[in-house]
Write a protein that holds these residues in place. Structure first.
Motif, PDB file in Angstrom:
ATOM      1  N   ILE A   1       1.265  -1.286  -4.353  1.00 29.37           N
ATOM      2  CA  ILE A   1       1.597  -0.332  -3.293  1.00 29.37           C
ATOM      3  C   ILE A   1       0.707  -0.635  -2.088  1.00 29.37           C
ATOM      4  CG2 ILE A   1       1.752   2.111  -2.668  1.00 29.37           C
ATOM      5  CD1 ILE A   1       3.556   1.448  -5.036  1.00 29.37           C
ATOM      6  N   THR A   2       1.324  -0.737  -0.909  1.00 34.44           N
ATOM      7  CA  THR A   2       0.573  -1.060   0.312  1.00 34.44           C
ATOM      8  C   THR A   2       0.629   0.039   1.369  1.00 34.44           C
ATOM      9  OG1 THR A   2       2.507  -2.207   1.222  1.00 34.44           O
ATOM     10  CG2 THR A   2       0.884  -3.556   0.025  1.00 34.44           C
ATOM     11  N   SER A   3       1.468   1.042   1.143  1.00 34.47           N
ATOM     12  CA  SER A   3       1.577   2.117   2.139  1.00 34.47           C
ATOM     13  C   SER A   3       1.413   3.468   1.454  1.00 34.47           C
ATOM     14  CB  SER A   3       2.928   2.065   2.861  1.00 34.47           C
ATOM     15  OG  SER A   3       3.929   2.672   2.077  1.00 34.47           O
ATOM     16  N   ASP A   4       1.207   4.485   2.265  1.00 25.55           N
ATOM     17  CA  ASP A   4       1.094   5.832   1.701  1.00 25.55           C
ATOM     18  C   ASP A   4       2.424   6.599   1.789  1.00 25.55           C
ATOM     19  OD1 ASP A   4       1.234   6.344   4.390  1.00 25.55           O
ATOM     20  OD2 ASP A   4      -0.625   7.491   4.488  1.00 25.55           O
ATOM     21  N   MET A   5       3.518   5.875   2.037  1.00 27.31           N
ATOM     22  CA  MET A   5       4.833   6.503   2.191  1.00 27.31           C
ATOM     23  C   MET A   5       5.203   7.368   0.987  1.00 27.31           C
ATOM     24  SD  MET A   5       7.544   7.067   3.920  1.00 27.31           S
ATOM     25  CE  MET A   5       7.690   5.881   5.228  1.00 27.31           C
ATOM     26  N   MET A   6       4.781   6.957  -0.205  1.00 28.00           N
ATOM     27  CA  MET A   6       5.159   7.666  -1.424  1.00 28.00           C
ATOM     28  C   MET A   6       3.989   8.447  -2.024  1.00 28.00           C
ATOM     29  SD  MET A   6       8.346   7.126  -1.705  1.00 28.00           S
ATOM     30  CE  MET A   6       8.662   7.672  -3.357  1.00 28.00           C
TER      31      MET A   6
ATOM     32  N   LEU B   1      12.157  -0.210   8.877  1.00 31.44           N
ATOM     33  CA  LEU B   1      11.305   0.202   7.771  1.00 31.44           C
ATOM     34  C   LEU B   1      10.095  -0.709   7.695  1.00 31.44           C
ATOM     35  CD1 LEU B   1      14.027   0.630   4.993  1.00 31.44           C
ATOM     36  CD2 LEU B   1      12.706   2.455   6.064  1.00 31.44           C
ATOM     37  N   ALA B   2       8.981  -0.174   7.222  1.00 27.04           N
ATOM     38  CA  ALA B   2       7.798  -0.971   6.936  1.00 27.04           C
ATOM     39  C   ALA B   2       7.745  -1.169   5.426  1.00 27.04           C
ATOM     40  CB  ALA B   2       6.547  -0.258   7.431  1.00 27.04           C
ATOM     41  N   PRO B   3       7.240  -2.311   4.961  1.00 26.76           N
ATOM     42  CA  PRO B   3       7.164  -2.521   3.511  1.00 26.76           C
ATOM     43  C   PRO B   3       6.239  -1.499   2.853  1.00 26.76           C
ATOM     44  CG  PRO B   3       6.556  -4.521   4.727  1.00 26.76           C
ATOM     45  CD  PRO B   3       6.746  -3.437   5.722  1.00 26.76           C
ATOM     46  N   ASP B   4       6.635  -1.028   1.675  1.00 23.13           N
ATOM     47  CA  ASP B   4       5.807  -0.118   0.885  1.00 23.13           C
ATOM     48  C   ASP B   4       4.974  -0.873  -0.138  1.00 23.13           C
ATOM     49  OD1 ASP B   4       6.974   2.115   2.102  1.00 23.13           O
ATOM     50  OD2 ASP B   4       8.437   2.401   0.501  1.00 23.13           O
ATOM     51  N   VAL B   5       5.390  -2.113  -0.464  1.00 22.93           N
ATOM     52  CA  VAL B   5       4.775  -2.862  -1.553  1.00 22.93           C
ATOM     53  C   VAL B   5       4.685  -4.344  -1.216  1.00 22.93           C
ATOM     54  CG1 VAL B   5       5.502  -1.322  -3.424  1.00 22.93           C
ATOM     55  CG2 VAL B   5       7.053  -3.077  -2.644  1.00 22.93           C
ATOM     56  N   GLU B   6       3.846  -5.047  -1.994  1.00 21.05           N
ATOM     57  CA  GLU B   6       3.798  -6.507  -1.915  1.00 21.05           C
ATOM     58  C   GLU B   6       3.881  -7.046  -3.337  1.00 21.05           C
ATOM     59  OE1 GLU B   6       0.071  -7.782  -0.218  1.00 21.05           O
ATOM     60  OE2 GLU B   6      -1.100  -6.772  -1.758  1.00 21.05           O
ATOM     61  N   LYS B   7       4.588  -8.157  -3.515  1.00 19.94           N
ATOM     62  CA  LYS B   7       4.734  -8.747  -4.841  1.00 19.94           C
ATOM     63  C   LYS B   7       3.418  -9.407  -5.225  1.00 19.94           C
ATOM     64  CE  LYS B   7       7.618 -11.552  -7.735  1.00 19.94           C
ATOM     65  NZ  LYS B   7       8.639 -12.580  -7.818  1.00 19.94           N
ATOM     66  N   ILE B   8       3.048  -9.264  -6.496  1.00 20.35           N
ATOM     67  CA  ILE B   8       1.796  -9.804  -7.002  1.00 20.35           C
ATOM     68  C   ILE B   8       2.097 -10.883  -8.042  1.00 20.35           C
ATOM     69  CG2 ILE B   8      -0.322  -9.240  -8.287  1.00 20.35           C
ATOM     70  CD1 ILE B   8      -0.229  -8.074  -5.459  1.00 20.35           C
ATOM     71  N   GLU B   9       1.438 -12.009  -7.910  1.00 20.22           N
ATOM     72  CA  GLU B   9       1.531 -13.085  -8.901  1.00 20.22           C
ATOM     73  C   GLU B   9       0.306 -12.997  -9.812  1.00 20.22           C
ATOM     74  OE1 GLU B   9       4.245 -14.787  -9.084  1.00 20.22           O
ATOM     75  OE2 GLU B   9       5.075 -14.154  -7.167  1.00 20.22           O
ATOM     76  N   VAL B  10       0.443 -13.479 -11.036  1.00 17.17           N
ATOM     77  CA  VAL B  10      -0.635 -13.392 -12.021  1.00 17.17           C
ATOM     78  C   VAL B  10      -1.934 -13.997 -11.490  1.00 17.17           C
ATOM     79  CG1 VAL B  10      -1.361 -14.114 -14.337  1.00 17.17           C
ATOM     80  CG2 VAL B  10       0.969 -13.332 -13.956  1.00 17.17           C
ATOM     81  N   GLY B  11      -1.864 -15.081 -10.736  1.00 19.65           N
ATOM     82  CA  GLY B  11      -3.059 -15.735 -10.213  1.00 19.65           C
ATOM     83  C   GLY B  11      -3.861 -14.870  -9.247  1.00 19.65           C
TER      84      GLY B  11
END
Length: 160
Positions: free
Chosen positions: A81-86, A47-57
């Protein structure tokens, strides 16, 4: 029953194991092949990641304000969201999602899951197996029960 078969074929309803055995026999294929599961000695597709975690900074002040309001009172994280999978479910690259880490998924919720360490978004469809749909019109995307966990339920989607 034709309507049941049609709902299994078009992905509206997950295929229960009992029905999968019957379908596999009728179509002369294995249950693993029918459910798109790895066979003996095979690895599941990567699988390829669909998302990346975001920090407030990492956010602009306006984004912090909007997302903070969406997270109020929740044990939540923000992911981009980082992919167009969804895309078929209107989760587009660049959108933010707020994930409630304390919520229990209900049928048809969109969830943040981690499969073999890869963060993915899928629609939760409980069956006698864990499976997730990409959307109501796509076939189920099976996941490895041992290597997949649900991190939380998506409670907000924001395009900022």
């Amino acid at each position: 029953m034709p309507s049941t078969y049609a709902s299994h074929e078009n992905g509206q309803t997950p295929v229960p194991r009992e029905a999968a055995s019957e379908y596999a026999k009728a179509f002369k294929v294995t249950v693993s092949w029918l459910l798109n599961l790895p066979g003996p000695g095979e690895n599941p597709p990567a699988l390829a990641p669909d998302v990346e975690k975001i920090e407030v900074g990492q956010l602009e002040p306006q984004q912090v304000k909007v997302l903070s309001a969406a997270m109020a009172g929740l044990n939540a994280e923000v992911w981009r969201i980082t992919s167009d999978m969804m895309a078929g479910a209107n989760y587009l690259p660049g959108d933010f999602v707020v994930v409630d880490l304390g919520a229990r998924p209900r049928p048809q919720n969109f969830v943040l899951a981690e499969s073999a360490g890869v963060p993915i978004i899928r629609q939760y469809v409980p069956t006698n197996l864990w499976s997730f749909h990409l959307s109501g019109s796509n076939p189920p995307t099976p996941v490895d029960n041992v290597r997949t966990i649900i991190r939380g339920v998506i409670v907000s989607k924001l395009s900022i």
